[in-house]
Scaffold this motif. Structure first.
Motif, PDB file in Angstrom:
ATOM      1  N   LYS A 556      40.480  45.517  18.426  1.00 38.63           N
ATOM      2  CA  LYS A 556      41.118  45.072  19.660  1.00 38.63           C
ATOM      3  C   LYS A 556      40.162  44.186  20.440  1.00 38.63           C
ATOM      4  O   LYS A 556      39.030  44.510  20.660  1.00 38.63           O
ATOM      5  N   CYS A 557      40.641  43.065  20.852  1.00 43.34           N
ATOM      6  CA  CYS A 557      39.772  42.164  21.592  1.00 43.34           C
ATOM      7  C   CYS A 557      40.615  41.381  22.566  1.00 43.34           C
ATOM      8  O   CYS A 557      40.450  40.202  22.768  1.00 43.34           O
ATOM      9  N   TYR A 558      41.571  42.056  23.168  1.00 44.06           N
ATOM     10  CA  TYR A 558      42.513  41.373  24.051  1.00 44.06           C
ATOM     11  C   TYR A 558      41.788  40.763  25.236  1.00 44.06           C
ATOM     12  O   TYR A 558      40.862  41.352  25.781  1.00 44.06           O
ATOM     13  N   GLY A 559      42.245  39.618  25.623  1.00 49.54           N
ATOM     14  CA  GLY A 559      41.740  39.014  26.854  1.00 49.54           C
ATOM     15  C   GLY A 559      40.255  38.741  26.847  1.00 49.54           C
ATOM     16  O   GLY A 559      39.657  38.522  27.882  1.00 49.54           O
ATOM     17  N   GLY A 560      39.629  38.763  25.667  1.00 50.98           N
ATOM     18  CA  GLY A 560      38.243  38.321  25.578  1.00 50.98           C
ATOM     19  C   GLY A 560      37.196  39.253  26.155  1.00 50.98           C
ATOM     20  O   GLY A 560      36.158  38.828  26.652  1.00 50.98           O
ATOM     21  N   ASP A 561      37.452  40.565  26.108  1.00 51.65           N
ATOM     22  CA  ASP A 561      36.439  41.521  26.561  1.00 51.65           C
ATOM     23  C   ASP A 561      35.414  41.727  25.441  1.00 51.65           C
ATOM     24  O   ASP A 561      35.534  42.611  24.614  1.00 51.65           O
ATOM     25  N   ILE A 562      34.411  40.870  25.447  1.00 53.21           N
ATOM     26  CA  ILE A 562      33.427  40.861  24.358  1.00 53.21           C
ATOM     27  C   ILE A 562      32.310  41.868  24.614  1.00 53.21           C
ATOM     28  O   ILE A 562      31.758  42.467  23.702  1.00 53.21           O
ATOM     29  N   THR A 563      31.998  42.052  25.903  1.00 50.34           N
ATOM     30  CA  THR A 563      30.835  42.873  26.239  1.00 50.34           C
ATOM     31  C   THR A 563      30.947  44.292  25.702  1.00 50.34           C
ATOM     32  O   THR A 563      29.997  44.858  25.185  1.00 50.34           O
TER      33      THR A 563
ATOM     34  N   TYR B   7      43.363  32.267  31.055  1.00 56.47           N
ATOM     35  CA  TYR B   7      44.102  33.489  30.729  1.00 56.47           C
ATOM     36  C   TYR B   7      44.642  34.070  32.032  1.00 56.47           C
ATOM     37  O   TYR B   7      43.901  34.249  33.003  1.00 56.47           O
ATOM     38  N   TYR B 191      47.298  44.854  13.806  1.00 59.25           N
ATOM     39  CA  TYR B 191      46.310  45.738  14.435  1.00 59.25           C
ATOM     40  C   TYR B 191      46.397  47.114  13.833  1.00 59.25           C
ATOM     41  O   TYR B 191      47.480  47.585  13.504  1.00 59.25           O
ATOM     42  N   TYR B 255      37.691  32.933  21.923  1.00 66.87           N
ATOM     43  CA  TYR B 255      36.903  34.170  22.027  1.00 66.87           C
ATOM     44  C   TYR B 255      35.885  34.259  20.899  1.00 66.87           C
ATOM     45  O   TYR B 255      34.778  34.740  21.082  1.00 66.87           O
ATOM     46  N   TRP B 256      36.291  33.801  19.716  1.00 64.12           N
ATOM     47  CA  TRP B 256      35.388  33.925  18.559  1.00 64.12           C
ATOM     48  C   TRP B 256      34.373  32.801  18.502  1.00 64.12           C
ATOM     49  O   TRP B 256      33.312  32.949  17.902  1.00 64.12           O
ATOM     50  N   TYR B 261      36.361  30.347  28.813  1.00 65.85           N
ATOM     51  CA  TYR B 261      37.691  30.731  29.291  1.00 65.85           C
ATOM     52  C   TYR B 261      37.550  31.422  30.634  1.00 65.85           C
ATOM     53  O   TYR B 261      36.550  32.084  30.913  1.00 65.85           O
ATOM     54  N   HIS B 269      38.993  39.000  31.819  1.00 65.51           N
ATOM     55  CA  HIS B 269      37.605  38.672  31.488  1.00 65.51           C
ATOM     56  C   HIS B 269      37.384  37.171  31.354  1.00 65.51           C
ATOM     57  O   HIS B 269      38.276  36.449  30.927  1.00 65.51           O
ATOM     58  N   ARG B 276      29.231  36.317  31.650  1.00 70.33           N
ATOM     59  CA  ARG B 276      30.447  37.088  31.402  1.00 70.33           C
ATOM     60  C   ARG B 276      30.748  37.888  32.664  1.00 70.33           C
ATOM     61  O   ARG B 276      29.881  38.588  33.190  1.00 70.33           O
ATOM     62  N   GLU B 300      29.150  40.828  34.499  1.00 76.68           N
ATOM     63  CA  GLU B 300      28.755  41.752  33.416  1.00 76.68           C
ATOM     64  C   GLU B 300      27.406  41.389  32.848  1.00 76.68           C
ATOM     65  O   GLU B 300      26.579  42.247  32.581  1.00 76.68           O
ATOM     66  N   MET B 314      27.993  37.761  15.905  1.00 76.75           N
ATOM     67  CA  MET B 314      28.964  38.839  15.742  1.00 76.75           C
ATOM     68  C   MET B 314      30.407  38.326  15.849  1.00 76.75           C
ATOM     69  O   MET B 314      31.301  38.849  15.220  1.00 76.75           O
TER      70      MET B 314
END
Lengths: 602, 376
Positions: A556-563, B7, B191, B255-256, B261, B269, B276, B300, B314
């Protein structure tokens, strides 16, 4: 200042673990105003935290106390003795320093295995014994039955045994009165050459190794040149004194007295327990009898979890060794665990204590290999070697035969557990020697059992099978020929040396199977399948497989919560760092622990 | 000029799905949506005042949730108007998430006319028993009707499939892929269910009232879905995402690849200027900051070079394009293979290593962490 020998009493307290020895000692000290009440921590004699936590005394610390009785001042030297089987030799030396003993028996539990062992040790040393019944404040107390037990089992007259509660400190005057009347005054001649028995020692950062002694003959004072009779080494005495319980320097120690001698000795290994101190000039020719070198019985590899902390471990062992001459260690290299040490301990408790002190006092994370004993291996070429590390065992074709240490184990139990205990001893390759009903509620069982079976969680299993009611004591009997084999554990086809153990041929299959099963549970799934095999002499006797991992992904990586993802990965990476890399297989530290606890009824 | 993804988070649903632990609230009335939308607009204005849109071109827009399709179209319009007023919006991809139970054709057509060109439909399953067990509001028939509607409206369609759900079998997976791909679906996200603390589904599973797949079973189902999709010409371009070539989700791909964004709305986020941060996660805090003229941001991390590198590796290894060696060298001044010799060597079997890039073989994407942790 000299004290009239007729007013000195040197005695100890003997008891089974938990029967209240330390509590009684505290109580005697408070009655004799030896420790100001504000200093009276519970169980003052147990100096180390660890000992206090476990409620057992390991280190021996004598205390000199003054007691007024009928207008006279008496000097009591209370010598504490360790209550554990690992320290039998130390106990015997402490008893040697005494002229009498107080025997405490718990009013509800009665006589236990160590009560007997310690009483016999005291009797062997010709000590007068005063029985005392403790914990009479408990509702389950049965003092009359326990008195009878003492008379029937030990053969001591317990008619006048004081009834006390060490916890509440009641009945103590009666005990001290008996100490004065029933225990003998010390013998010895001040005019003869010095004979001082070392019955303990400790390391002091300023004074060096300090010998704790009982003077049998002669006198010693600061400035004297003394000689250690076992090592022949000569030192200049810098200070003598007594424990009150703090060190209190005196001009002189004389025959009959108990105290300490400092002589700028660098190492406790030079103040050997049981050794005799005499004067370098005009000393005695005859040392006191009974000296033995400390003999480690149980061996184990000790490795830092983090290989980079090898030097820290080395420093820590050096520091512990300063204060514990019985700790042996030498560097060892394991393919699986890297650099570490093979350590020798007096027994399992000693091993536990050292490991725990290393972890607590020196903040080390350790991996320890399965405890082992010393085997005698007679090779086909006639050579006899001693092996404690399974990896050093020669190949079976080079071995003519092997011998293993066997102990005489005494177990005391309520009758209802005789069955389970016999079954346990049978499983542990025990040979039945005899069984005696001490009275209607206690049975004594004696077995000869190989020590290597005792070191595999015998205590834990005994405790669980008898709900903690049975007690065990043992003494080394000697070596016996035995069919032993090396059991290897192969991970991904390679022998993991740190997991090898030496076992009896008939137990190899069962133990191999259980180790493989347990390892399967603790080794995490990895990118590839990991076969676990138990093998004897190259022949596989058991096999398990750790399946390859199928899912290890943060999806799951919705909305770009990478931390959050990164933190999880970092945590996982930290976990991996704590793993041991063996070939391509990652092993958690627990893998090495599993084989320590194999036969528990879990 | 840098590209910027926008977003917008819409934290409302008609009801909560049994597995959901996202920031969303069950809708109580239009008034609350109206208040929320006003604050979204306010946030956009404040972002503009703070220069976030300066020297940046908005090239992707994504409305996620929650259930964005709950919003009346006029709210979409207001938000977009504010965005367009305050930024340079030249979006080539504009997506909104929708629940199959809350859409109609007029709404879709209107959204299309506003510039939306892509829809992400939360279908999850086409087994009615399963849908009921996880408290989705739609059934299989409604889901397929929704897809048909989206197709009629001319939207590029993405659907979600969740594996590991109660009562789910390989048969269900096959039905899903067959039925869904009867339409012009270009993108499928797959998923694996994860049971989160505090969700109703977790409670049901813990009390043995319902059974869900274990990890190995989930992977079986996933691999089966993956196989079927690939047979239909889909490419697994990221751990959870499959598309026909050229139809990768451009916004999510940021994101990757660590493109910038900005997240707008509750708990959204952002990655801007290598920082971040996210918006406050309760309505009260979020509203209060905006009402007092402050951006509701919680920082963050200000990323240093090492963290950037760690993230880069990663995230890139999640995609089929992997780490582009030339790009890595330009960004970090190091040869990736040289720098990670040991890890590259020990994972040779799991990696595609070419002259230009390193990526993880598709069959190892589900054990990605095992590999990635050796590279960071």
């Amino acid at each position: 200042m000299h004290f009239d020998k007729s007013k000195i009493r040197n005695f100890c307290i003997v008891a089974h673990i938990d029967h209240g020895k330390s509590t009684l000692a505290d109580c005697i000290m408070s009655v004799t105003d030896t420790v100001a009440p504000r200093d009276a921590q519970p169980q003052l004699l147990d100096s180390m935290d660890l000992e206090r936590e476990r409620g057992i005394t390991i280190k021996l610390t004598p205390v000199t106390m003054k007691y007024e009785y009928e207008g006279e001042t008496y000097l009591f030297n209370l010598i504490d003795t360790p209550g554990h089987v690992d320290f039998t030799y130390e106990v015997s030396r402490s008893l040697k320093a005494c002229d009498g003993a107080i025997l405490i028996v718990d009013a509800s539990q009665g006589i236990e295995a160590q009560t007997l062992t310690n009483v016999y040790l005291a009797l062997d040393n010709n000590l007068e014994i005063i029985p005392v019944i403790n914990k009479i404040d408990l509702p389950s107390a049965r003092p009359d039955e326990v008195k009878k037990e003492i008379e029937d089992v030990i053969g001591l007259d317990a008619k006048d045994a004081p009834l006390v509660s060490a916890k509440l400190c009641t009945g103590i005057d009666k005990v001290l009165e008996q100490v004065i009347h029933l225990l003998p005054q010390p013998q010895g001649d001040e005019a003869k050459p010095l004979k001082a028995l070392i019955f303990d020692s400790y390391y002091d950062a300023y004074k060096g190794a300090v010998s704790i002694v009982r003077i049998f003959d002669g006198k010693v004072k600061a400035g004297d040149k003394i000689k250690m009779m076992a090592t022949g080494k000569v030192y200049d005495v810098t200070e003598v004194g007594i424990f009150t319980p703090k060190n209190t320097a005196l001009d002189e120690l004389a025959a009959g007295e108990v105290g300490y001698i400092c002589a700028s000795i660098k190492n406790v290994a030079d103040t050997k327990v049981g050794d005799t101190i005499t004067l370098a000039e005009n000393g005695t020719k005859e040392p006191l009898p009974g000296f033995k070198e400390a003999q480690p019985m149980v061996f184990s590899g000790v490795y830092p979890v983090d290989g980079a902390r090898y030097d820290d471990l080395k420093d820590a062992l050096e520091k512990l060794k300063l204060n514990d001459a019985s700790l042996m260690y030498e560097p060892e290299v394991s393919q699986a665990l890297g650099f570490g040490f093979r350590c020798g301990f007096l027994g399992l408790l000693h091993m536990d204590i050292i490991q725990e002190r290393l972890e607590r006092e020196f903040d080390l994370d350790l991996i320890t290999t399965a405890p082992s004993v010393e085997y005698i291996v007679e090779k086909t070429n006639g050579e006899r070697i001693i092996v404690s590390n399974p990896s050093n065992l020669p190949s079976s074709s080079e071995i003519d035969h092997m011998e293993e240490p066997v102990v005489k184990a005494t177990l005391l139990t309520p009758p209802e557990f005789v069955g389970p205990i016999m079954e346990l001893c049978q499983n542990k390759r025990g040979t039945f020697i005899n069984m005696t009903y001490l009275d209607t509620s206690r049975v004594s069982l004696v077995y000869d059992i190989p020590l290597n079976e005792i070191v595999y969680d015998f205590f834990d299993t005994l405790k669980s099978r008898t709900k903690g009611y049975a007690s065990l004591d043992y003494e080394i009997k000697g070596y016996e020929r035995s069919s032993l084999v090396k059991l290897d554990i192969m991970l991904n086809g390679e022998i993991c040396d740190a997991l090898s153990i030496i076992v009896h041929k008939d137990r190899a299959y069962e133990r191999g199977r259980r180790i493989a099963e347990k390892l399967k549970d603790v080794i995490p799934r990895q990118l590839f399948e990991v076969p676990i095999q138990a093998a004897v002499g190259g022949k596989v006797i058991a096999r398990e497989t750790v399946k390859a991992v199928r899912k290890d992904v943060l999806a799951k990586c919705y909305g770009g919560d990478i931390t959050r993802k990164k933190k999880l990965l970092e945590k996982q990476k930290e976990g991996k760092k704590r793993m041991r890399q063996f070939g391509s297989v990652e092993l958690p530290s627990e893998a090495f622990l599993t084989i320590l606890k194999l036969d528990s009824d879990d | 000029m840098k590209n910027l993804g926008v977003y917008v988070h819409i934290p409302f649903c008609l009801s909560r799905c049994a597995y959901c632990d996202f920031v969303s609230s069950v809708l109580k009335g239009d008034a609350s949506i109206c208040t929320y939308v006003e604050h979204i607009q306010k946030e956009i204005e404040l972002l503009a005042q703070n220069g976030v849109f300066k020297n940046r071109v908005v090239d992707t827009v994504y409305f996620g949730g929650g259930t964005p399709s709950l919003l009346k179209t006029r709210y979409f319009r207001s938000i977009l108007e504010t965005l367009r007023l305050n930024s340079r919006e030249e979006a080539i991809e504009m997506t909104f998430e929708a629940n199959p139970a809350t859409i109609d054709i007029e709404q879709l057509q209107e959204l299309k006319s506003m510039g939306f060109n892509r829809i992400s439909l939360g279908v999850q399953s086409l087994n009615d028993k399963t849908l009921k067990a996880i408290n989705r509001r739609h059934n299989a028939k409604e889901a397929l009707e929704a897809i048909e509607m989206a197709q009629k409206a001319g939207l590029s369609i993405s659907v979600d499939l969740m594996v590991g759900l109660p009562y789910q079998t390989n048969e269900d997976i096959k039905t899903f892929v067959d039925e869904v791909l009867k339409f012009d679906v270009k993108h499928v996200s797959v998923y694996m269910l994860s049971l989160e603390e505090g969700t109703p589904l977790k409670a049901l599973v813990d009390s043995n009232k319902i059974k869900v797949s274990d990890d190995d079973e989930k992977v079986e189902l996933f691999d089966y879905a993956s196989k079927l999709l690939k047979e239909k010409g889909f490419v697994r371009y990221e751990v959870s995402n499959f598309s026909k070539p050229g139809f990768e989700a451009k916004h999510n791909f940021k994101y990757w690849t660590r493109d910038e964004y900005i997240g707008i709305g509750l708990n959204a986020h952002s990655l801007i200027d290598e920082e971040r941060f996210y918006d406050k996660a309760t309505f009260d805090e979020y509203y209060k900051d905006l009402d007092e003229g402050r951006l509701p941001h919680v920082l963050e991390a200000k990323l240093d070079k090492d963290s950037i590198k760690e993230e880069y590796i990663m995230l890139a290894l999640r995609t089929n394009q992997g780490i582009i060696l030339k790009d890595y060298f330009e960004k970090f001044g190091k040869d990736f293979i040289e720098e990670h010799k040991i890890a590259v060597h020990s994972h040779e079997k799991e990696l595609n290593i070419s002259q230009n890039s390193i990526s993880i073989k598709e069959e190892y994407l589900n054990v990605l962490n095992q590999i990635v942790i050796d590279f960071i």
